[in-house]
Write an enzyme that holds these catalytic residues in place. Structure first.
Site, short mmCIF file in Angstrom:
data_model
loop_
_atom_site.label_atom_id
_atom_site.label_comp_id
_atom_site.label_asym_id
_atom_site.label_seq_id
_atom_site.Cartn_x
_atom_site.Cartn_y
_atom_site.Cartn_z
N HIS A 91 0.93 -1.12 0.18
CA HIS A 91 0.04 -0.02 0.19
C HIS A 91 0.83 1.38 0.02
CE1 HIS A 91 0.39 -0.20 4.42
NE2 HIS A 91 0.38 1.29 4.39
N ASP A 121 0.30 -7.79 1.42
CA ASP A 121 0.69 -6.21 1.63
C ASP A 121 2.23 -6.18 1.72
OD1 ASP A 121 0.31 -3.50 2.01
OD2 ASP A 121 0.02 -3.33 3.95
N SER A 194 4.76 2.41 7.95
CA SER A 194 4.25 1.17 7.13
C SER A 194 5.62 0.65 6.21
CB SER A 194 3.33 1.69 6.31
OG SER A 194 2.11 2.05 6.87
N LEU A 252 -15.52 -22.48 2.85
CA LEU A 252 -15.76 -21.39 3.49
C LEU A 252 -16.07 -21.71 5.03
CD1 LEU A 252 -18.47 -19.63 1.41
CD2 LEU A 252 -16.18 -19.42 1.28
#
EC number: 3.4.21.107
Length: 452
Positions: A91, A121, A194, A252
């Site tokens: 990000h 990420d 970050s 699931l």
């Protein structure tokens, strides 16, 4: 008698590892709105008071610039190889036109983006350099809750800032990402941190600072880091093939609550409860069924449902994995061939149709589904629609009108008659599991059958 211990001294750790931590700044050019492109200054009299107003925004030539907005962002990263490979967060560099890497000795490099992985990420950058200082990579597997850790980064652009704290928890699953078992710390992390490294007291990187939980936008004592073992696996895949592949089981799942554990005859809640097996998935080929509770994966205990996705994700594609599941009170061992996680996993939706009599025991008004409704909802067979929920056990459990009941007490519900037959056979006072399809997902609910 409690033994007193001195607080750790981080000075040597910062001095040794600080040079490997970098500041990352990005620039993105945002185009002017399409509706404004080509707009030119209208013809106005020389003495018009609007002349100065329009020239202020449009310039002397009367044309609106095509690229009028510059977006900038700041983050952190660390050098993992002396030839210039840098790890940071995905990000931090998302949609960037230019990425600048600045080292602690004030050198600047224009970085090339090798690849990104949004699920973890993580992003991999490359700068041209030789003999660059590198961070020592450790392992997060032996990390202990309560252990001291240190972060170095650029919060709010203040470069080479060090903050310390302890590991608060391990294996955290966040709503935004199920495939990363995050490290939770109380290290002060703020915007700009970050992508920076999280060190242990041995000076080894054991995590990549990724995100915080905050109601204000600033630090509130909850920080989350990507385990370095996950980050380095992503690094190796991005470096060698430019993309990341993960294992996929195709189920699931949900947590086993105390009430559901009781309905399955389990002494305590544990494992991952299979709410749905996706069509054409490895799980379907292996024979997994809705209502199975996955207790272990490749010999590793599945304590909660959040334990399972990272274990599956780290499994190589086409490898075989062993599962131990609890099925109707019996433990069953299965083998499954793991496939690659697809980009999108879609499940279908639900809709309504002439009510039947309510079940006096649960307080449900139900009816059969038509074949057209089953097709719309992606239900191969069986299922009954909940038309209304009266006050009672089903209402207490959380069932709502529009739900489709697929299973009751580990038995498939073919129609309303079958539902009543299963319900009549359940002894009063017992908790039973009900598999419900609601919207785009399926979930088990525990309902306690009343004694009268």
């Amino acid at each position: 008698m409690a033994v007193s211990r001195e607080l750790p001294d981080f000075t040597a750790l910062v001095a040794e590892n600080g040079p490997a931590v970098v500041n990352i700044s990005t620039k993105q050019t945002l185009s002017a709105a399409p509706s404004m492109r080509g707009f030119s200054l209208p013809e106005l009299p020389d003495d018009s008071p609007l002349q100065d107003f329009f020239r202020h925004f449009f310039g002397e030539d009367g044309e609106l610039p095509d690229d009028s907005i510059q977006s900038r962002s700041l983050g952190s990263g660390f050098i993992v190889s002396s030839d210039g490979y840098v790890l940071t967060n995905s990000h931090v560099v998302e949609s960037a036109d230019e990425i600048i890497v600045r080292t602690s000795d004030r050198r600047e490099f224009v970085a090339k983006l090798i690849g990104t992985d949004k699920r973890s990420d993580i992003a991999l950058l490359k700068v041209d350099g030789d003999g660059l200082p590198t961070a020592r990579i450790g392992s997060s597997k032996d990390l202990l809750v309560g252990e001291w850790v240190l972060a170095i980064g650029s919060p709010f652009g203040f470069e080479s800032s060090a903050t310390a704290g302890i590991v608060s928890a391990k294996g955290r699953s966040l709503p935004s990402e199920n495939y990363v078992p995050f490290i939770q710390t109380d290290v002060a992390i703020n915007p700009g941190n970050s992508g920076g490294p999280l060190f242990n007291l041995d000076g080894e990187v054991i995590g990549v600072n990724s995100q915080i939980y905050s109601r204000t936008g600033g630090f509130m004592g909850l920080s989350f880091a990507i385990p370095i073992d996950v980050a380095m696996d992503v690094f190796n895949q991005l470096k060698t093939k430019g993309r990341v592949s993960r294992g996929w089981l195709g189920v699931l799942i949900q947590d086993v609550t105390r009430e559901l554990a009781e309905s399955f005859g389990m002494p305590q809640p544990r494992g991952a409860l299979v709410a749905q097996v996706l069509p054409g998935s490895p799980a379907e080929a292996a024979g997994l069924q809705a209502g199975d509770v996955i207790l272990s994966y490749n010999g590793r205990d599945v304590v909660t449902s959040s334990t399972l996705p990272p274990l599956v994700g780290e499994t190589p594609v086409d490898a075989e994995a062993s599962l131990r599941v609890l099925r109707r009170g019996e433990k069953v061992d299965l083998r499954v061939k793991i496939e690659e996680l697809p980009d999108d996993e879609q499940v279908s939706s639900s809709a309504p149709g002439a009510p039947e009599e309510p079940s006096n025991r649960l307080g449900l008004v139900v009816r059969d589904l038509t074949s057209e409704q089953r097709q719309q909802m992606g239900i191969a067979m069986g299922g009954i629609l909940v038309e209304a929920v009266d006050p009672g056990p089903a209402d207490d459990a959380g069932l709502t009108p529009g739900d489709v009941i697929l299973m009751l007490d580990n038995q498939l519900v073919e129609n309303v008659a079958g539902f009543k037959r299963i319900l009549d056979a359940i002894e009063p006072g017992r908790s039973v599991a009900v598999l419900v399809q609601r919207g785009e997902g399926r979930m088990f609910y525990a309902i306690k059958v009343p004694k009268s």
